[in-house]
Scaffold this motif. Sequence first.
Motif, PDB file in Angstrom:
ATOM      1  N   ASN A 315       0.859  -1.141  -0.058  1.00 16.63           N
ATOM      2  CA  ASN A 315       0.150   0.035  -0.006  1.00 16.63           C
ATOM      3  C   ASN A 315       0.940   1.257  -0.078  1.00 16.63           C
ATOM      4  OD1 ASN A 315      -3.342  -0.215   0.530  1.00 16.63           O
ATOM      5  ND2 ASN A 315      -2.020  -2.176   1.349  1.00 16.63           N
ATOM      6  N   THR A 316       0.324   2.310  -0.333  1.00 13.66           N
ATOM      7  CA  THR A 316       1.000   3.463  -0.322  1.00 13.66           C
ATOM      8  C   THR A 316       1.296   4.341   0.843  1.00 13.66           C
ATOM      9  OG1 THR A 316      -0.762   4.734  -0.710  1.00 13.66           O
ATOM     10  CG2 THR A 316       0.317   4.087  -2.716  1.00 13.66           C
ATOM     11  N   VAL A 317       1.965   3.775   1.776  1.00 15.46           N
ATOM     12  CA  VAL A 317       2.242   4.293   2.930  1.00 15.46           C
ATOM     13  C   VAL A 317       3.343   5.235   3.045  1.00 15.46           C
ATOM     14  CG1 VAL A 317       1.328   2.254   4.344  1.00 15.46           C
ATOM     15  CG2 VAL A 317       3.769   2.525   3.855  1.00 15.46           C
ATOM     16  N   MET A 318       4.180   5.278   2.100  1.00 18.99           N
ATOM     17  CA  MET A 318       5.342   6.055   1.886  1.00 18.99           C
ATOM     18  C   MET A 318       6.328   6.240   3.176  1.00 18.99           C
ATOM     19  SD  MET A 318       3.671   9.649  -0.041  1.00 18.99           S
ATOM     20  CE  MET A 318       5.374  10.321  -0.526  1.00 18.99           C
ATOM     21  N   LEU A 319       6.855   5.027   3.261  1.00 15.04           N
ATOM     22  CA  LEU A 319       7.490   4.953   4.380  1.00 15.04           C
ATOM     23  C   LEU A 319       9.007   6.098   4.582  1.00 15.04           C
ATOM     24  CD1 LEU A 319       7.887   0.990   4.706  1.00 15.04           C
ATOM     25  CD2 LEU A 319       6.672   2.450   6.292  1.00 15.04           C
ATOM     26  N   GLY A 320       9.399   6.494   3.407  1.00 14.18           N
ATOM     27  CA  GLY A 320      10.388   7.346   3.160  1.00 14.18           C
ATOM     28  C   GLY A 320       9.712   8.823   3.602  1.00 14.18           C
ATOM     29  N   LEU A 321       8.411   8.953   3.949  1.00 13.11           N
ATOM     30  CA  LEU A 321       8.046  10.132   4.319  1.00 13.11           C
ATOM     31  C   LEU A 321       7.423  10.046   5.581  1.00 13.11           C
ATOM     32  CD1 LEU A 321       7.639  13.128   3.369  1.00 13.11           C
ATOM     33  CD2 LEU A 321       5.655  12.688   2.655  1.00 13.11           C
ATOM     34  N   SER A 322       6.505   8.879   5.958  1.00 13.38           N
ATOM     35  CA  SER A 322       5.883   8.793   7.119  1.00 13.38           C
ATOM     36  C   SER A 322       6.784   8.387   8.209  1.00 13.38           C
ATOM     37  CB  SER A 322       4.833   7.625   7.012  1.00 13.38           C
ATOM     38  OG  SER A 322       5.235   6.608   6.411  1.00 13.38           O
ATOM     39  N   VAL A 323       7.892   7.729   8.003  1.00 13.08           N
ATOM     40  CA  VAL A 323       8.889   7.423   8.910  1.00 13.08           C
ATOM     41  C   VAL A 323       9.649   8.732   9.573  1.00 13.08           C
ATOM     42  CG1 VAL A 323      10.977   6.179   9.483  1.00 13.08           C
ATOM     43  CG2 VAL A 323       9.111   5.006   8.464  1.00 13.08           C
ATOM     44  N   PRO A 324      10.014   9.376   8.686  1.00  7.27           N
ATOM     45  CA  PRO A 324      10.841  10.642   9.309  1.00  7.27           C
ATOM     46  C   PRO A 324       9.802  11.808   9.927  1.00  7.27           C
ATOM     47  CG  PRO A 324      11.507  10.255   6.839  1.00  7.27           C
ATOM     48  CD  PRO A 324      10.365   9.132   7.314  1.00  7.27           C
ATOM     49  N   PHE A 325       8.596  11.551   9.727  1.00  7.13           N
ATOM     50  CA  PHE A 325       7.730  12.388  10.271  1.00  7.13           C
ATOM     51  C   PHE A 325       6.920  11.855  11.142  1.00  7.13           C
ATOM     52  CE2 PHE A 325       7.889  15.230   6.596  1.00  7.13           C
ATOM     53  CZ  PHE A 325       7.413  16.311   6.740  1.00  7.13           C
ATOM     54  N   ALA A 326       7.457  10.801  11.746  1.00  3.72           N
ATOM     55  CA  ALA A 326       6.970  10.000  12.996  1.00  3.72           C
ATOM     56  C   ALA A 326       6.826  10.721  14.062  1.00  3.72           C
ATOM     57  CB  ALA A 326       7.621   8.625  13.305  1.00  3.72           C
ATOM     58  N   PRO A 327       8.030  11.586  14.437  1.00  3.22           N
ATOM     59  CA  PRO A 327       8.024  12.617  15.775  1.00  3.22           C
ATOM     60  C   PRO A 327       6.958  13.416  15.613  1.00  3.22           C
ATOM     61  CG  PRO A 327      10.259  12.074  14.933  1.00  3.22           C
ATOM     62  CD  PRO A 327       9.670  11.634  13.884  1.00  3.22           C
ATOM     63  N   VAL A 328       6.785  14.015  14.211  1.00  3.09           N
ATOM     64  CA  VAL A 328       5.723  15.112  14.209  1.00  3.09           C
ATOM     65  C   VAL A 328       4.364  14.678  14.436  1.00  3.09           C
ATOM     66  CG1 VAL A 328       4.662  16.663  12.693  1.00  3.09           C
ATOM     67  CG2 VAL A 328       7.163  16.359  12.453  1.00  3.09           C
ATOM     68  N   THR A 329       4.011  13.202  14.107  1.00  3.92           N
ATOM     69  CA  THR A 329       2.856  12.408  14.315  1.00  3.92           C
ATOM     70  C   THR A 329       2.872  12.394  15.928  1.00  3.92           C
ATOM     71  OG1 THR A 329       3.124  11.247  12.099  1.00  3.92           O
ATOM     72  CG2 THR A 329       1.677  10.440  13.624  1.00  3.92           C
ATOM     73  N   TRP A 330       3.541  11.925  16.457  1.00  6.06           N
ATOM     74  CA  TRP A 330       3.604  11.593  18.006  1.00  6.06           C
ATOM     75  C   TRP A 330       3.340  12.892  18.869  1.00  6.06           C
ATOM     76  CZ3 TRP A 330       9.416   9.280  18.100  1.00  6.06           C
ATOM     77  CH2 TRP A 330       9.213   8.199  17.435  1.00  6.06           C
ATOM     78  N   LEU A 331       3.866  13.965  18.281  1.00  5.73           N
ATOM     79  CA  LEU A 331       3.762  15.160  19.182  1.00  5.73           C
ATOM     80  C   LEU A 331       2.455  16.016  18.695  1.00  5.73           C
ATOM     81  CD1 LEU A 331       7.557  16.570  18.929  1.00  5.73           C
ATOM     82  CD2 LEU A 331       6.196  15.834  21.068  1.00  5.73           C
ATOM     83  N   PHE A 332       2.061  16.021  17.282  1.00  7.65           N
ATOM     84  CA  PHE A 332       0.947  16.922  16.974  1.00  7.65           C
ATOM     85  C   PHE A 332      -0.040  16.099  16.133  1.00  7.65           C
ATOM     86  CE2 PHE A 332       4.895  19.191  16.725  1.00  7.65           C
ATOM     87  CZ  PHE A 332       4.614  20.130  17.740  1.00  7.65           C
ATOM     88  N   GLY A 333      -0.062  14.899  15.986  1.00 11.43           N
ATOM     89  CA  GLY A 333      -1.112  13.871  15.391  1.00 11.43           C
ATOM     90  C   GLY A 333      -0.760  13.820  13.817  1.00 11.43           C
ATOM     91  N   PRO A 334      -1.502  12.798  13.477  1.00  9.31           N
ATOM     92  CA  PRO A 334      -1.358  12.572  12.062  1.00  9.31           C
ATOM     93  C   PRO A 334      -1.990  13.563  11.272  1.00  9.31           C
ATOM     94  CG  PRO A 334      -3.124  10.944  12.983  1.00  9.31           C
ATOM     95  CD  PRO A 334      -2.596  11.933  13.920  1.00  9.31           C
ATOM     96  N   ALA A 335      -3.060  14.191  11.704  1.00  6.97           N
ATOM     97  CA  ALA A 335      -3.553  15.079  10.866  1.00  6.97           C
ATOM     98  C   ALA A 335      -2.665  16.376  10.271  1.00  6.97           C
ATOM     99  CB  ALA A 335      -4.743  15.896  11.256  1.00  6.97           C
ATOM    100  N   LEU A 336      -2.001  17.088  11.314  1.00  2.00           N
ATOM    101  CA  LEU A 336      -0.932  18.077  11.183  1.00  2.00           C
ATOM    102  C   LEU A 336       0.154  17.408  10.305  1.00  2.00           C
ATOM    103  CD1 LEU A 336      -0.175  20.797  13.335  1.00  2.00           C
ATOM    104  CD2 LEU A 336       1.725  19.469  12.304  1.00  2.00           C
ATOM    105  N   ALA A 337       0.487  16.442  10.575  1.00  2.00           N
ATOM    106  CA  ALA A 337       1.803  15.670  10.071  1.00  2.00           C
ATOM    107  C   ALA A 337       1.662  15.518   8.645  1.00  2.00           C
ATOM    108  CB  ALA A 337       2.069  14.200  10.896  1.00  2.00           C
ATOM    109  N   LEU A 338       0.203  14.801   8.401  1.00  3.13           N
ATOM    110  CA  LEU A 338       0.130  14.801   7.045  1.00  3.13           C
ATOM    111  C   LEU A 338       0.098  16.170   6.247  1.00  3.13           C
ATOM    112  CD1 LEU A 338      -0.645  12.994   4.483  1.00  3.13           C
ATOM    113  CD2 LEU A 338      -3.073  13.277   5.290  1.00  3.13           C
ATOM    114  N   ASN A 339      -0.515  17.243   6.870  1.00  4.04           N
ATOM    115  CA  ASN A 339      -0.530  18.347   6.203  1.00  4.04           C
ATOM    116  C   ASN A 339       0.733  19.041   5.891  1.00  4.04           C
ATOM    117  OD1 ASN A 339      -2.692  19.917   4.889  1.00  4.04           O
ATOM    118  ND2 ASN A 339      -2.266  21.594   6.601  1.00  4.04           N
TER     119      ASN A 339
END
Length: 806
Positions: A315-339
Motif C-alpha cells: 500500500n502507499t504508506v510512503m515509509l520514506g516520508l511517514s517514518v521521518p515524520f513520525a516525531p511530528v505525528t507523535w507530538l501533533f497527530g497524524p492530521a497535522l503531520a500529513l498536512n
Amino acid sequence: MSVDLTVVVPAYNEERRLGPTLAAIRAYLDEAGPEGKGGRWELIVVDDGSTDRTAQITVAAELDDPRVHLIRSDRNRGKGHALRLGVLASRGARVLITDADLATPIEELERLDKALTDGHAAAIGSRAGAEATIEARQHRLRELLGRGGNFLIRTVAVPGISDTQCGFKLFDGDCAREAFTASRLCGWGIDVEVLQYLRRSGRPIAEVPVRWAHQEGSKVRPFDYVKVLAELTLLKARTVRPADVLVAALFLTLSVTLYSGRWAAPGDRYLPDSLQDQNQWEWFFAVTADNVRHLQNPLFTTLQNFPDGVNLMANTVMLGLSVPFAPVTWLFGPALALNAAMTLGLAATAVTWYRLIVRRLVRHRGAAAAGAALAAFAPPMISHAHAHPNFMVLFMIPLITDRALRLCEGTSVVRDGVVLGLFTTYQIFLGEEPLLLAAMGMLLFAAAYGMARRDVAKAALRPLARGLGIALAVTIPLVAFPLYWQFFGPQSYTSVLHGDNAGNSPLALLSFSERSLAGDEKTASALSLNPTEQNAFYGWPLVALAFAIVVRLWERAVVKALAFTVLAAAFLSLGPKFRVPLTDVVLAGPWRPLAHMPLFESVIESRVAMVCAPALGMLVALALARLLSAPRTAFRYAGVATVALALLPIVPMPLRAVERAQVPAFIADGTWRRYVGEGESLVPVPLPDPASAEALHWQTAADLGFSLPGGYFNGPWGPDRVGIYGASPRNTSNLLRDVRSAGQAPQITKEWRAAARADLAYWKAGVLVLAPQEHDVELRVTVEELLDRPGKWVDGVWIWDLHKGS
C-alpha cells in the motif's frame, strides 16, 4: 629568490612538540630536500594566537636559520585561517602542509613528491588502504568515531578520496595559492574545501599511502568531524543566491496558500474532494509512527482488516516520508503531520525542478522558476494534492533525473551510479508508481534526444549503461526484502483492478480542471474518474503555447525531445481504448500492449499524462529565457504577456476545506475500552470501506487502541489474489453496505443470522458501533434483526455488546 619547496606548519599552543618537529624538518630538507643538501626551501610556522611559548620557539629557530619564518595571528581563529596565512605567504614551487605533531614523518614527503612529478596538482597523505602503515593507533572508540565522520565528509563533499583529514599534503605552489585564496573556512573544514576546489577546477589529486602514528595531545577530536560537516554546510549555504532563496520562499508560499483551508485548524478540517483518502493517509501516518515507536514491523499491521491484516508495503504508506515524520505525528497527530508533509513536499518538489532546470536548461532564474512552478503546480499535481502525497511529493524525481544525466557525462560513473542507486531506493519508499512513470518519461526523452543527437547518445551509452548497472547493484540489496514482502508476503496481491475507463479522454487534455482558475466542476467530473484523478486538464491555451514554442525553437534537440515526450505521454494516457470526441467511434489505445504487463497492469493509465507537466514546464522555461534575453523590448513584453495569459487559466485555487465530522464521544472519551477486550475488534456499522472510511479517523483519534475489520486499503481477493480496494467481502459486510446505499432494511432470515454469527466470530468482534449517519435507522433495525436484540445508546452511538451474547 625563487624557492623550490615551502613547508607550512600551523601551530596553536605547541611548545611541547614544535621544537623537535622543526628540527626534524630542517634536518631532512637540508639532507634530502630540493636540490639536495642545502637546497632552496623555506619553513613557515603560523602561530594561531598561542598563549604558550610557541612563538618564542619559532623565533629561536628563525634566528638560527633565516629560511624559517614566523607568521603570527592576533588571536586564535582556527587551523583553516592559519593555513591560509601560511600558504598565501609561501613562495615555493611546491607547498607542503604538515601538522605540528608530525604524525606523518617528514620522510614521507618523497612519496608525495613523486605523485606531483607524475602530473598531479596535489598529493595527499592517506592513512587508508592496505599500503598505508599505522605505527600507533588511537583508542578504538576514537578511531571508529573518526572513521564514521570521515566517511560522511568524503561521501558528502569529496567522493573518491578515502582520507580527507590527514594533515600531510603536498600541492603545486600556484594551485595551492589559488585554492587557498578562494577558500573561506577558518576551521578544520578547509582541507575539504581546498580539495573540493581542486576537484571542481579539474586538477588531478593523488592519494598516497603514508606512515602515520597517533600522537598524544593531538588537537583533532572525533567530534571535530561534525564541525567540518557544519562548516561545509554553512559554506554551501553562503553560495546560494538570493534569487534562489526568493524562489524557494515563493514556492513555499504557494504551497501554504493551497492548503490554507486546512492550516487554519489541521485536526478539525477536511478536504471533501479527497473523498476518503485523507482519512486513509492520516491512518497511514499514524500506523507508521506507531510501528516506529514500538519497534514493530513497518510492513504489516492488523489494525485494519482484522484479523487478516494489511500489507503496508503493498500500500502507499510512503515509509520514506511517514517514518521521518513520525516525531511530528507523535507530538501533533497524524492530521497535522500529513498536512505538513504535503505542504513542504510540494514546495520541495518545485525547488528540485527549479534546481534541475537552472543546472541543465536555462540560467535565467525567473524563467526557471516559471517552468518549475508549472512542473510542480500543474493541474494534475493539484488534483493529487487533495490526498495523494505519493503523486505530488516528487522531490526525488528531478534529483534522479539529474543524476542520470551526470552518468551520461561519464565523469564519475561509480560515484554517480552509487548515488543514483541510493536515490532510487529512497524513491521506492516514497512511491513506486511515480518512479515507474518518471522512468517512462526519461526513456521517452532519451529516445527522442538520442535520435536528434546521435553523437551525444553514442558517447553517453557506455557510461550510462555502466552507471545503471552500479545503481541496480546498490538498489537491489536494499529493497529486496521489502519488495519480496510486497509481492509475496502476507496479504500481498497480484495486480489492482481499476476498470476499463481509467484512460484520459482527448478532451481532458484540452479542458480545465476543477481547481483551476478557469475550471468547471461539471466538465471536469465528466472527464475524470473523480476529483483526485484529474490527471490531464492542461487547458487549450497552454497546449497552443507549447505548440508555438516547439515550432519557434524546433532547431534545438532538447525541444524536439521534450515535444516528443509530451505527445507520447499524452497519447499513452488515453488508455487501451478511447472514444474519438463528438463521435461514437472507439479506437484501440496505445496503452493496450502494456495493459497486462507486470507492474504496468496496476497503473491507472490516465496518470501517464502527469509526465507532461515537467516537460511542458521546461518548454515554458526555454521560451521565457529566450524572450527575456531578447533585445527588442516590445517583442519581449508581448511574448511574456502571451505566456502569462496561457498559464493564467490553470493557476490553482486553494483546496476546499470543510469542518470535519466529530468523532463520537464513545470513541473520543475512551468508553470503547470497556467493550473491546484483548485480541478483539471494534466493528463499525457499516464496516469501513473505500466509500466510507470515517472509522479510520476514529481509530487514529483513539491512538490506534483497537482493531477494525474491513477498511480502506489494497488487498487480495479470491483464489487468484487479485488486488481490490478494501477487504474481501463477507456476507454481513455486504449486507450492511447495501442497507447504507439503498436506505432499506431487508427481511432477515435465519441464514443471514447464521452468517452474521460466523462473520462476527471471524472478526473476533467485541462490540458493534453505529454512529448517527444517513439511513442509520435502517441500519439499526438490520443489526437488531441480525442479533435478535436491541441496541443500547451510549455516548452518542448505538452499540451491541457481544460479550452479553449474540
